[in-house]
Design a protein around this motif. Structure first.
Motif, PDB file in Angstrom:
ATOM      1  N   ASP A 233       0.955  -1.282  -0.098  1.00 40.74           N
ATOM      2  CA  ASP A 233      -0.019   0.101  -0.104  1.00 40.74           C
ATOM      3  C   ASP A 233       0.782   1.269  -0.026  1.00 40.74           C
ATOM      4  N   THR A 234       2.001   1.492   0.765  1.00 41.14           N
ATOM      5  CA  THR A 234       2.978   2.291   0.768  1.00 41.14           C
ATOM      6  C   THR A 234       3.408   2.563  -0.321  1.00 41.14           C
ATOM      7  N   LEU A 235       3.817   1.335  -1.094  1.00 35.53           N
ATOM      8  CA  LEU A 235       4.759   1.651  -2.272  1.00 35.53           C
ATOM      9  C   LEU A 235       3.711   2.277  -3.411  1.00 35.53           C
ATOM     10  N   ASP A 236       2.457   1.982  -3.522  1.00 30.44           N
ATOM     11  CA  ASP A 236       1.247   2.301  -4.486  1.00 30.44           C
ATOM     12  C   ASP A 236       1.211   3.572  -4.087  1.00 30.44           C
ATOM     13  N   GLU A 237       1.243   4.284  -2.834  1.00 33.10           N
ATOM     14  CA  GLU A 237       1.062   5.680  -2.448  1.00 33.10           C
ATOM     15  C   GLU A 237       2.387   6.227  -3.135  1.00 33.10           C
ATOM     16  N   PHE A 238       3.478   5.986  -2.884  1.00 30.17           N
ATOM     17  CA  PHE A 238       4.812   6.430  -3.389  1.00 30.17           C
ATOM     18  C   PHE A 238       4.844   6.592  -4.821  1.00 30.17           C
ATOM     19  N   ALA A 239       4.446   5.490  -5.540  1.00 32.43           N
ATOM     20  CA  ALA A 239       4.446   5.623  -6.931  1.00 32.43           C
ATOM     21  C   ALA A 239       3.478   6.487  -7.610  1.00 32.43           C
ATOM     22  N   ALA A 240       2.338   6.658  -6.775  1.00 32.77           N
ATOM     23  CA  ALA A 240       1.363   7.778  -7.147  1.00 32.77           C
ATOM     24  C   ALA A 240       1.876   9.379  -7.225  1.00 32.77           C
ATOM     25  N   ILE A 241       2.558   9.296  -6.037  1.00 30.27           N
ATOM     26  CA  ILE A 241       3.109  10.926  -5.632  1.00 30.27           C
ATOM     27  C   ILE A 241       4.114  11.235  -6.890  1.00 30.27           C
ATOM     28  N   LEU A 242       5.064  10.070  -7.379  1.00 24.71           N
ATOM     29  CA  LEU A 242       5.860  10.318  -8.312  1.00 24.71           C
ATOM     30  C   LEU A 242       5.423  10.587  -9.729  1.00 24.71           C
ATOM     31  N   GLN A 243       4.285   9.857  -9.744  1.00 24.57           N
ATOM     32  CA  GLN A 243       3.396  10.204 -11.196  1.00 24.57           C
ATOM     33  C   GLN A 243       2.897  11.473 -11.093  1.00 24.57           C
ATOM     34  N   LYS A 244       2.224  11.882  -9.998  1.00 20.97           N
ATOM     35  CA  LYS A 244       1.858  13.364  -9.880  1.00 20.97           C
ATOM     36  C   LYS A 244       2.928  14.360  -9.973  1.00 20.97           C
ATOM     37  N   ALA A 245       4.031  14.213  -9.637  1.00 15.34           N
ATOM     38  CA  ALA A 245       5.033  15.097  -9.658  1.00 15.34           C
ATOM     39  C   ALA A 245       5.557  15.106 -11.059  1.00 15.34           C
ATOM     40  N   HIS A 246       5.460  14.282 -11.863  1.00 10.11           N
ATOM     41  CA  HIS A 246       5.777  14.208 -12.996  1.00 10.11           C
ATOM     42  C   HIS A 246       5.031  14.940 -14.110  1.00 10.11           C
ATOM     43  N   ARG A 407       5.500  25.856   0.337  1.00  9.08           N
ATOM     44  CA  ARG A 407       4.363  25.586  -0.860  1.00  9.08           C
ATOM     45  C   ARG A 407       4.297  24.214  -1.324  1.00  9.08           C
ATOM     46  N   ALA A 408       5.499  23.592  -1.255  1.00 11.52           N
ATOM     47  CA  ALA A 408       5.590  22.259  -2.166  1.00 11.52           C
ATOM     48  C   ALA A 408       4.652  21.229  -1.383  1.00 11.52           C
ATOM     49  N   GLN A 409       4.111  20.279  -2.012  1.00 17.16           N
ATOM     50  CA  GLN A 409       3.155  19.452  -1.491  1.00 17.16           C
ATOM     51  C   GLN A 409       3.843  18.401  -0.709  1.00 17.16           C
ATOM     52  N   VAL A 410       3.459  18.283   0.675  1.00 15.55           N
ATOM     53  CA  VAL A 410       4.091  17.501   1.604  1.00 15.55           C
ATOM     54  C   VAL A 410       3.228  16.005   1.871  1.00 15.55           C
ATOM     55  N   HIS A 411       4.000  15.074   1.819  1.00 18.70           N
ATOM     56  CA  HIS A 411       3.548  13.730   2.135  1.00 18.70           C
ATOM     57  C   HIS A 411       4.390  13.039   3.191  1.00 18.70           C
ATOM     58  N   THR A 412       3.586  12.078   3.999  1.00 13.58           N
ATOM     59  CA  THR A 412       4.364  11.368   5.055  1.00 13.58           C
ATOM     60  C   THR A 412       3.992   9.989   4.947  1.00 13.58           C
ATOM     61  N   LEU A 413       4.918   9.014   4.438  1.00 17.03           N
ATOM     62  CA  LEU A 413       4.686   7.596   4.265  1.00 17.03           C
ATOM     63  C   LEU A 413       5.408   6.867   5.301  1.00 17.03           C
TER      64      LEU A 413
END
Length: 474
Positions: A233-246, A407-413
């Motif tokens: 689940d954490t890895l899926d969220e991490f991958a989604a963050i990377l896709q969004k940033a891209h 102002r950057a989007q902050v995520h805690t995994l």
């Protein structure tokens, strides 16, 4: 009987330090960690002196030092200890011995450079200069006092005192500490210190070993109030963050501890790359310490988790570059500064993990104020650190004496934590055949109280929460 005094990591997560006095007045220092963080949102301008300037004992009177692992909050005051007169052995595992050479020399360099920078500012303000906590020569002297022992090997470190290490599964070389005290009446007493217990979902590291006997148990409680999310689940969220940033055109900043967390993150990024889930075109490893630590990890790959080790062998992976071909390592300052020209499409992994220093703060100056950028926290942020302030939602932080908007989007995994979660802590202490006298350390007070209640509810054991300076009999 032996007596133990709590001198650090009491109702907080840093500065691990415990003084043991045997029945015949020999003194053992269990851990010699640096206090990290302070009462402000960021550096208070004293380079850490306020919380680390003095010991509550005379270092010249210590007979032996035992260290569980190389992280600075467990080992970072060793050079200061030696500078103030300690001349005895420093017991560590073999991998910890190698990591200490990297970490203590790096910490000394940071002390020297930060103090130099601070004193230039103080001179302009007409303030008195400060001295570093220690210098490179102190770290070099401390390293000469290392004495490495293997897991499961009993060693008499002082008359009537035996030390044995078990694998804690936290970082390479991390250990659970068992100290056995032989008393004059032919009885024995056993102290077990958990050190930092690893998250069983962490890649590369093995599951913490079970220990079955103890009279007194010191248990870490960093995540005593919660369980971690499952890894996938954490890895899926991490991958989604990377896709969004891209898609949004920004960079991704990942502050990470150079030893342990960085290796985990790079392992996962390598997996994403091989699965076609890594949209960024470059991963910067902007940490000289982490670059050197990677080599230690690969030298000790025999201590990796068997499943992941088999996977690396299957793909003939012998280096980080084999696993993650788009990585760019930037050991030199000028290499690090070149990253500032990259405005999008990059993942920047840099220390320090709690953002109170290191190269990550320079990347904050170029990215933290940009809303298209992302900041991903993968580890615990202690109170008083810049990272904790950001996680708690501040609008700006002071970075190198400049106010930078957040102002950057902050995520805690939390699933990336290298610390055991609540249920994992409970599972580990269930292995004890008896009910040892239990004390919770290395955690914030509210989290300790949650774990204390859970232990009472599920095991029926009482767990003490010591305060700084408390003393107990072993």
């Amino acid at each position: 009987m032996a007596l133990l005094t709590f001198l650090g990591a009491t109702q907080q997560v840093t500065g691990s330090c415990y003084l043991i006095e045997t029945h015949d007045k020999q003194k053992i220092l269990l851990e010699c960690g640096m206090q990290q963080g302070n009462d402000n949102n960021n550096s208070n301008g004293d380079n850490g002196q306020a919380t680390n300037s003095s010991f509550r004992f005379n270092p010249e009177h210590i007979d032996a030092v035992v260290i569980s692992h190389a992280h600075i909050d467990h080992s970072g005051m060793l050079p200061r200890l030696v500078a103030e007169g300690y001349r005895g052995p420093i017991y560590v595992t073999d991998a910890t011995s190698e990591l200490l050479e990297i970490m203590l020399l790096d910490a000394a360099h940071i002390q020297e450079k930060d103090t130099e920078w601070e004193n230039r500012w103080r001179a302009r303000k007409g303030k008195r200069p400060i001295a570093p906590l220690y210098v490179t020569a102190d770290a070099e002297r401390a390293l000469k006092q290392r004495k490495a022992i293997d897991y499961h090997t009993s060693v008499e470190i002082l008359k009537g005192v035996e030390l044995k290490y078990y694998d804690a599964g936290h970082i390479i070389g991390s250990a659970i500490v068992e100290l056995t005290f032989h008393e004059p009446n032919n009885s024995t007493r056993r102290l077990v210190f958990s050190g930092d217990l690893g998250n069983t979902c962490t890649p590369l590291m093995r599951t913490p070993e079970a220990v079955k006997q103890a009279d007194v148990l010191l248990l870490e409680s960093t995540y005593g109030d919660r369980n971690h999310r499952c890894t996938e689940d954490t890895l899926d969220e991490f991958a989604a963050i990377l896709q969004k940033a891209h898609k949004e055109g920004g960079n991704v900043m990942i502050p990470a501890f150079s030893v342990g967390r960085t290796q985990d993150i790079l392992f996962h990024l390598g997996r994403f790359y091989r699965e076609g889930r890594l949209p960024q075109h470059v991963v910067y490893l902007d940490s000289p310490m982490a670059i050197r630590a990677n080599a230690v990890y690969f030298r000790h790959h025999d201590k990796f988790d068997k499943e992941n080790l088999a996977m690396l062998k299957e793909h003939n992976i012998e280096s980080l570059e084999d696993w993650l071909p788009i990585i760019k390592q930037t050991p030199r300052p000028e290499d690090s500064m070149d990253i500032n020209h990259t405005k999008s499409g990059a993942i920047i992994v840099a220390g320090s993990g709690m953002c109170n220093g290191g190269r990550i703060v320079h990347h904050f100056k170029h990215n933290l104020w940009r809303p298209e950028c992302h900041l991903v926290f993968t580890g615990f942020q202690a109170r008083g650190t810049t990272g904790r302030a950001i996680v708690d939602g501040v609008d700006s932080v002071k970075v190198l004496r400049d106010d930078i908007a957040v102002r950057a989007q902050v995520h805690t995994l939390g699933g990336f934590s290298a610390h055991a979660g609540q249920s994992q802590l409970l599972d580990w202490i269930r292995h004890f055949d008896n009910s040892p006298e239990l004390y919770l350390i290395h955690g914030e007070t509210d989290k300790m109280h949650v774990l204390q209640a859970k232990i009472k509810q599920e095991l029926g054991w009482d767990a003490g929460i010591p305060e700084l300076g408390d003393r107990i009999a072993i």
